[in-house]
Scaffold this motif. Structure first.
Motif, PDB file in Angstrom:
ATOM      1  N   VAL A 268     -17.815  19.399 -26.470  1.00 44.43           N
ATOM      2  CA  VAL A 268     -17.182  18.234 -26.657  1.00 44.43           C
ATOM      3  C   VAL A 268     -15.824  17.843 -26.179  1.00 44.43           C
ATOM      4  N   HIS A 269     -15.892  16.801 -25.110  1.00 36.51           N
ATOM      5  CA  HIS A 269     -14.553  16.300 -24.459  1.00 36.51           C
ATOM      6  C   HIS A 269     -14.204  15.162 -24.657  1.00 36.51           C
ATOM      7  N   LEU A 270     -12.792  14.778 -24.901  1.00 31.91           N
ATOM      8  CA  LEU A 270     -12.542  13.667 -25.508  1.00 31.91           C
ATOM      9  C   LEU A 270     -11.506  13.157 -24.597  1.00 31.91           C
ATOM     10  N   GLU A 271     -11.551  11.592 -24.398  1.00 30.94           N
ATOM     11  CA  GLU A 271     -10.686  11.021 -23.426  1.00 30.94           C
ATOM     12  C   GLU A 271      -9.867   9.913 -24.215  1.00 30.94           C
ATOM     13  N   LEU A 272      -8.686  10.343 -24.348  1.00 35.07           N
ATOM     14  CA  LEU A 272      -7.707   9.626 -25.114  1.00 35.07           C
ATOM     15  C   LEU A 272      -7.037   8.479 -24.463  1.00 35.07           C
ATOM     16  N   GLY A 273      -7.291   7.160 -24.684  1.00 36.98           N
ATOM     17  CA  GLY A 273      -6.899   5.874 -23.948  1.00 36.98           C
ATOM     18  C   GLY A 273      -7.680   5.717 -22.685  1.00 36.98           C
ATOM     19  N   CYS A 274      -9.302   5.738 -22.897  1.00 36.74           N
ATOM     20  CA  CYS A 274     -10.095   5.795 -21.737  1.00 36.74           C
ATOM     21  C   CYS A 274     -10.062   4.671 -20.772  1.00 36.74           C
ATOM     22  N   GLY A 275      -9.235   3.410 -21.464  1.00 36.19           N
ATOM     23  CA  GLY A 275      -9.449   2.118 -20.785  1.00 36.19           C
ATOM     24  C   GLY A 275     -10.664   1.640 -20.462  1.00 36.19           C
ATOM     25  N   LYS A 276     -11.024   1.460 -19.161  1.00 37.14           N
ATOM     26  CA  LYS A 276     -12.228   0.809 -18.743  1.00 37.14           C
ATOM     27  C   LYS A 276     -13.337   1.747 -18.334  1.00 37.14           C
ATOM     28  N   GLY A 277     -13.034   3.163 -18.382  1.00 32.42           N
ATOM     29  CA  GLY A 277     -13.946   3.869 -18.522  1.00 32.42           C
ATOM     30  C   GLY A 277     -14.353   4.401 -17.087  1.00 32.42           C
ATOM     31  N   VAL A 278     -13.405   4.108 -16.144  1.00 28.40           N
ATOM     32  CA  VAL A 278     -13.573   4.409 -14.616  1.00 28.40           C
ATOM     33  C   VAL A 278     -13.834   5.941 -14.668  1.00 28.40           C
ATOM     34  N   PHE A 279     -12.959   6.593 -15.152  1.00 34.07           N
ATOM     35  CA  PHE A 279     -13.299   8.149 -15.109  1.00 34.07           C
ATOM     36  C   PHE A 279     -14.562   8.657 -15.859  1.00 34.07           C
ATOM     37  N   LEU A 280     -14.490   8.145 -16.819  1.00 31.36           N
ATOM     38  CA  LEU A 280     -15.639   8.970 -17.900  1.00 31.36           C
ATOM     39  C   LEU A 280     -17.057   8.495 -17.455  1.00 31.36           C
ATOM     40  N   SER A 281     -17.160   7.276 -16.862  1.00 34.25           N
ATOM     41  CA  SER A 281     -18.430   6.926 -16.590  1.00 34.25           C
ATOM     42  C   SER A 281     -19.067   7.824 -15.220  1.00 34.25           C
ATOM     43  N   GLN A 282     -18.079   8.185 -14.506  1.00 37.84           N
ATOM     44  CA  GLN A 282     -18.412   9.009 -13.608  1.00 37.84           C
ATOM     45  C   GLN A 282     -18.611  10.610 -13.769  1.00 37.84           C
ATOM     46  N   GLU A 283     -17.624  11.189 -14.743  1.00 33.26           N
ATOM     47  CA  GLU A 283     -17.452  12.381 -15.282  1.00 33.26           C
ATOM     48  C   GLU A 283     -18.762  12.716 -16.106  1.00 33.26           C
ATOM     49  N   ALA A 284     -19.168  11.768 -16.990  1.00 32.82           N
ATOM     50  CA  ALA A 284     -20.303  12.096 -17.978  1.00 32.82           C
ATOM     51  C   ALA A 284     -21.553  12.122 -17.332  1.00 32.82           C
ATOM     52  N   ALA A 285     -21.713  11.168 -16.366  1.00 35.27           N
ATOM     53  CA  ALA A 285     -22.915  11.198 -15.495  1.00 35.27           C
ATOM     54  C   ALA A 285     -23.086  12.395 -14.744  1.00 35.27           C
ATOM     55  N   GLN A 286     -22.133  12.995 -14.440  1.00 36.49           N
ATOM     56  CA  GLN A 286     -22.045  14.204 -13.590  1.00 36.49           C
ATOM     57  C   GLN A 286     -22.321  15.303 -14.405  1.00 36.49           C
ATOM     58  N   HIS A 287     -21.883  15.455 -15.751  1.00 34.38           N
ATOM     59  CA  HIS A 287     -22.201  16.470 -16.465  1.00 34.38           C
ATOM     60  C   HIS A 287     -22.950  16.378 -17.890  1.00 34.38           C
ATOM     61  N   PRO A 288     -24.144  16.297 -17.861  1.00 36.86           N
ATOM     62  CA  PRO A 288     -25.112  16.080 -18.962  1.00 36.86           C
ATOM     63  C   PRO A 288     -25.042  17.351 -19.773  1.00 36.86           C
ATOM     64  N   GLU A 289     -24.426  18.403 -19.588  1.00 34.70           N
ATOM     65  CA  GLU A 289     -24.280  19.595 -20.441  1.00 34.70           C
ATOM     66  C   GLU A 289     -22.980  19.530 -21.225  1.00 34.70           C
ATOM     67  N   ILE A 290     -22.365  18.474 -21.231  1.00 39.81           N
ATOM     68  CA  ILE A 290     -21.209  18.298 -22.055  1.00 39.81           C
ATOM     69  C   ILE A 290     -21.356  16.807 -22.835  1.00 39.81           C
TER      70      ILE A 290
END
Ligand SMILES: C[S@@+](CC[C@H](N)C(=O)[O-])C[C@H]1O[C@@H](n2cnc3c(N)ncnc32)[C@H](O)[C@@H]1O
Length: 222
Positions: free
Chosen positions: A40-62
């Motif tokens: 499990v990876h946590l993003e604190l203060g993820c805002g509009k999810g610009v990072f999270l949306s790309q990172e998570a789609a690239q890493h289904p194993e996390i």
């Protein structure tokens, strides 16, 4: 970050299967909220999810959890996540978003949640002396993160603010973390993806400072 009112935000979040309205009710049960047990990876203060949306789609194993205090920005993050996954022809199965005040994060996460990595990207620098306790890297915050981060787990900080960065190096050292600046052996950028603020500051030509802080196990009395 001031945003225009979004009447669609609340209904979209309420209908969203990967939005958690009551983070405290999940304490100790975050791993079970995902279909498979994975890091499990946590993003604190993820805002509009610009990072999270790309990172998570690239890493289904996390499995990823995005936390922000503002539900209106989380509603934008939801849209960005859905868009990024659908562009890859994927269902969103490894992301949760939750509204939570990070100052009280210990009420929402426990040791049982076994988080492997925390991203803190472009947090508010709180430059005034009397406000420094509000920094997301202040020792009282780091002590809370230690409780649910696994031994050897890490926190990846990115900021454009030199003072916050240098102070944070000291906060991490005081709180049982080993720090690696970019370029040092032991540093890893963690991800090639950038957040909304990283893009903005990079375009302005600002220097981006990166740090990896690794949780050292507590020293137990023999
Ligand atoms: C400057 S923005 C950075 C957003 C994103 N990380 C980026 O790099 O683009 C800071 C974000 O942290 C959130 N935030 C600030 N203090 C917070 C707190 N105490 N609890 C939860 N979120 C917080 C804000 O709502 C905002 O979305």
């Amino acid at each position: 970050m001031r945003m225009r009112r979004k009447p669609w935000a609340r209904p979209e979040l309420e209908a969203c299967p990967f939005y958690i309205a009551d983070a405290k009710a999940m304490r100790g049960r975050w791993q079970e909220a995902f279909p498979k047990r994975r890091p499990v990876h946590l993003e604190l203060g993820c805002g509009k999810g610009v990072f999270l949306s790309q990172e998570a789609a690239q890493h289904p194993e996390i499995c990823y959890i995005g936390v922000d205090i503002k539900s209106e920005v989380l509603a934008v993050a939801r849209r960005n996540i859905v868009k990024s996954f659908s562009e890859k022809g994927l269902e969103v199965s490894n992301v949760l978003l939750c509204a939570c005040d990070i100052r009280l994060i210990g009420e929402a996460f426990s040791e049982r949640d076994a988080v492997s990595r925390i991203y803190i990207q472009f947090p508010n620098p709180w430059p005034r002396l009397k406000h420094r306790k509000r920094r997301l890297t202040y020792p009282r915050q780091l002590i809370q993160y230690r409780a649910f981060l696994i031994d050897g787990g890490d926190i990846l900080l990115r900021t454009d603010d030199r003072e916050l960065f240098e102070d944070s190096v000291g906060y991490f050292a005081q709180s049982g973390f080993r720090c690696f600046r970019e370029g040092e052996e032991g540093f890893t950028p963690g991800s090639p993806f950038t957040s909304e603020h990283e893009r903005m500051f990079s375009q302005e030509g600002k220097e981006i400072l990166r740090l990896r802080a690794v949780k050292e196990p507590a020293i137990r009395n023999l």
